[in-house]
Design a protein around this motif. Structure first.
Motif, PDB file in Angstrom:
ATOM      1  N   GLY A  98       0.821  -1.210   0.000  1.00 47.60           N
ATOM      2  CA  GLY A  98       0.000   0.000   0.000  1.00 47.60           C
ATOM      3  C   GLY A  98       0.857   1.262   0.000  1.00 47.60           C
ATOM      4  N   SER A  99       0.206   2.403   0.002  1.00 50.37           N
ATOM      5  CA  SER A  99       0.915   3.682  -0.082  1.00 50.37           C
ATOM      6  C   SER A  99       1.027   4.398   1.264  1.00 50.37           C
ATOM      7  CB  SER A  99       0.205   4.597  -1.089  1.00 50.37           C
ATOM      8  OG  SER A  99      -1.122   4.850  -0.653  1.00 50.37           O
ATOM      9  N   ASN A 100       0.415   3.857   2.309  1.00 51.60           N
ATOM     10  CA  ASN A 100       0.427   4.500   3.618  1.00 51.60           C
ATOM     11  C   ASN A 100       1.797   4.304   4.285  1.00 51.60           C
ATOM     12  OD1 ASN A 100       0.185   4.626   6.570  1.00 51.60           O
ATOM     13  ND2 ASN A 100      -1.996   4.944   6.188  1.00 51.60           N
ATOM     14  N   ASN A 101       2.506   5.411   4.543  1.00 48.65           N
ATOM     15  CA  ASN A 101       3.856   5.334   5.113  1.00 48.65           C
ATOM     16  C   ASN A 101       3.884   4.656   6.476  1.00 48.65           C
ATOM     17  OD1 ASN A 101       5.324   6.363   3.007  1.00 48.65           O
ATOM     18  ND2 ASN A 101       5.290   8.462   3.762  1.00 48.65           N
ATOM     19  N   ILE A 102       2.909   4.935   7.305  1.00 47.37           N
ATOM     20  CA  ILE A 102       2.883   4.327   8.640  1.00 47.37           C
ATOM     21  C   ILE A 102       2.758   2.808   8.510  1.00 47.37           C
ATOM     22  CG2 ILE A 102       1.509   4.082  10.754  1.00 47.37           C
ATOM     23  CD1 ILE A 102       0.980   7.109  10.569  1.00 47.37           C
ATOM     24  N   LEU A 103       1.931   2.348   7.584  1.00 43.62           N
ATOM     25  CA  LEU A 103       1.763   0.907   7.396  1.00 43.62           C
ATOM     26  C   LEU A 103       2.977   0.275   6.713  1.00 43.62           C
ATOM     27  CD1 LEU A 103      -2.028   0.666   6.505  1.00 43.62           C
ATOM     28  CD2 LEU A 103      -0.900   0.320   8.713  1.00 43.62           C
ATOM     29  N   LYS A 104       3.660   1.032   5.857  1.00 45.40           N
ATOM     30  CA  LYS A 104       4.911   0.527   5.276  1.00 45.40           C
ATOM     31  C   LYS A 104       5.926   0.257   6.380  1.00 45.40           C
ATOM     32  CE  LYS A 104       4.711   2.880   0.799  1.00 45.40           C
ATOM     33  NZ  LYS A 104       5.302   3.927  -0.044  1.00 45.40           N
ATOM     34  N   VAL A 105       6.038   1.211   7.298  1.00 47.90           N
ATOM     35  CA  VAL A 105       6.966   1.048   8.419  1.00 47.90           C
ATOM     36  C   VAL A 105       6.506  -0.104   9.312  1.00 47.90           C
ATOM     37  CG1 VAL A 105       7.954   2.166  10.454  1.00 47.90           C
ATOM     38  CG2 VAL A 105       7.680   3.466   8.344  1.00 47.90           C
ATOM     39  N   ALA A 106       5.195  -0.198   9.549  1.00 50.78           N
ATOM     40  CA  ALA A 106       4.658  -1.282  10.378  1.00 50.78           C
ATOM     41  C   ALA A 106       4.968  -2.640   9.755  1.00 50.78           C
ATOM     42  CB  ALA A 106       3.151  -1.116  10.560  1.00 50.78           C
ATOM     43  N   ALA A 107       4.878  -2.739   8.433  1.00 48.05           N
ATOM     44  CA  ALA A 107       5.195  -3.997   7.757  1.00 48.05           C
ATOM     45  C   ALA A 107       6.669  -4.350   7.956  1.00 48.05           C
ATOM     46  CB  ALA A 107       4.860  -3.903   6.269  1.00 48.05           C
ATOM     47  N   GLU A 108       7.531  -3.370   7.851  1.00 48.99           N
ATOM     48  CA  GLU A 108       8.968  -3.603   8.044  1.00 48.99           C
ATOM     49  C   GLU A 108       9.262  -4.004   9.488  1.00 48.99           C
ATOM     50  OE1 GLU A 108      12.393  -4.340   6.377  1.00 48.99           O
ATOM     51  OE2 GLU A 108      10.850  -3.332   5.204  1.00 48.99           O
ATOM     52  N   ALA A 109       8.650  -3.304  10.428  1.00 50.18           N
ATOM     53  CA  ALA A 109       8.846  -3.634  11.848  1.00 50.18           C
ATOM     54  C   ALA A 109       8.254  -5.009  12.164  1.00 50.18           C
ATOM     55  CB  ALA A 109       8.213  -2.561  12.734  1.00 50.18           C
ATOM     56  N   GLY A 110       7.163  -5.353  11.508  1.00 49.71           N
ATOM     57  CA  GLY A 110       6.585  -6.682  11.684  1.00 49.71           C
ATOM     58  C   GLY A 110       7.536  -7.760  11.188  1.00 49.71           C
ATOM     59  N   PHE A 111       8.139  -7.516  10.032  1.00 51.84           N
ATOM     60  CA  PHE A 111       9.145  -8.430   9.484  1.00 51.84           C
ATOM     61  C   PHE A 111      10.280  -8.593  10.505  1.00 51.84           C
ATOM     62  CE2 PHE A 111      12.139  -8.863   5.507  1.00 51.84           C
ATOM     63  CZ  PHE A 111      12.632 -10.060   5.996  1.00 51.84           C
ATOM     64  N   ALA A 112      10.721  -7.487  11.094  1.00 54.77           N
ATOM     65  CA  ALA A 112      11.783  -7.524  12.104  1.00 54.77           C
ATOM     66  C   ALA A 112      11.355  -8.326  13.330  1.00 54.77           C
ATOM     67  CB  ALA A 112      12.164  -6.098  12.504  1.00 54.77           C
ATOM     68  N   SER A 113      10.121  -8.137  13.750  1.00 58.41           N
ATOM     69  CA  SER A 113       9.617  -8.862  14.925  1.00 58.41           C
ATOM     70  C   SER A 113       9.565 -10.365  14.683  1.00 58.41           C
ATOM     71  CB  SER A 113       8.225  -8.346  15.310  1.00 58.41           C
ATOM     72  OG  SER A 113       8.302  -7.002  15.721  1.00 58.41           O
TER      73      SER A 113
END
Length: 190
Positions: A98-113
């Motif tokens: 998606g294009s939402n920056n907050i969700l892009k970061v959340a996806a990356e942090a989720g990957f990290a988790s």
């Protein structure tokens, strides 16, 4: 001329369908939100037994290409993560487009988790660092820096851990993670 009119009509129909699908996804998400917020992750994924909600999995399968469908991917991934189904969580974190920056970061942090949960600490550290660098306005940047430092420490990458701790202290001197980070800083000095 006829081909141009048909092409324009097709574009308009496609745009209208996409908007309608996005609205349908929003309605379904509102039904799921209460289950999700209450921590009922299995029901969030599969829907409730009364049939009021079809669940996040269905929503993503039907509307995953819409913005609300993309947001549902993060909720779906989080639900799988909380159920300790890390492979499915990772699948949907990685699938977010998606294009939402907050969700892009959340996806990356989720990957990290997920990497952290699988004890792949160096990968987790790199992903948290990436999440911290994606959007300087994100309210969780200090948290991601701290988690990056913690995972570098666990991976025996002390120089990288120290670099992240120094960044935390410099960029976020009032962060609640400063006190926690001192545990690592003391270990790094010894």
């Amino acid at each position: 001329m006829t081909i141009l009119v048909i092409a324009i009509a097709g574009i308009i129909l496609l745009k209208n369908k996409r908007e309608a699908d996005n609205e349908k996804a929003a309605v379904e998400m509102s039904k799921i939100q209460q289950l999700y917020s209450a921590g009922n992750y299995k029901q969030s994924i599969n829907g409730d037994s009364l049939g009021n909600s079809k669940g996040l999995q269905n929503l993503v399968d039907e509307y995953g290409s819409t913005e609300n469908g993309e947001a549902a991917k993060i909720m779906l991934a989080n639900s799988y993560f909380n159920l300790r189904d890390f492979d499915n969580a990772l699948k949907y974190y990685k699938d977010y487009s998606g294009s939402n920056n907050i969700l892009k970061v959340a996806a990356e942090a989720g990957f990290a988790s997920v990497s952290e949960a699988k004890k792949n600490y160096e990968e987790a550290a790199k992903q948290f660092e990436k999440a911290a660098n994606m959007d300087k306005e994100n309210p969780f940047v200090d948290q991601y820096i701290y988690y990056s430092a913690k995972n570098y420490f666990r991976a025996d990458k002390n120089a990288d851990s120290k670099k992240m701790l120094d960044r935390l202290k410099q960029d976020f001197p009032k962060s609640k993670y400063i006190a926690e980070s001192e545990k690592f800083r003391v270990s790094l000095v010894q």
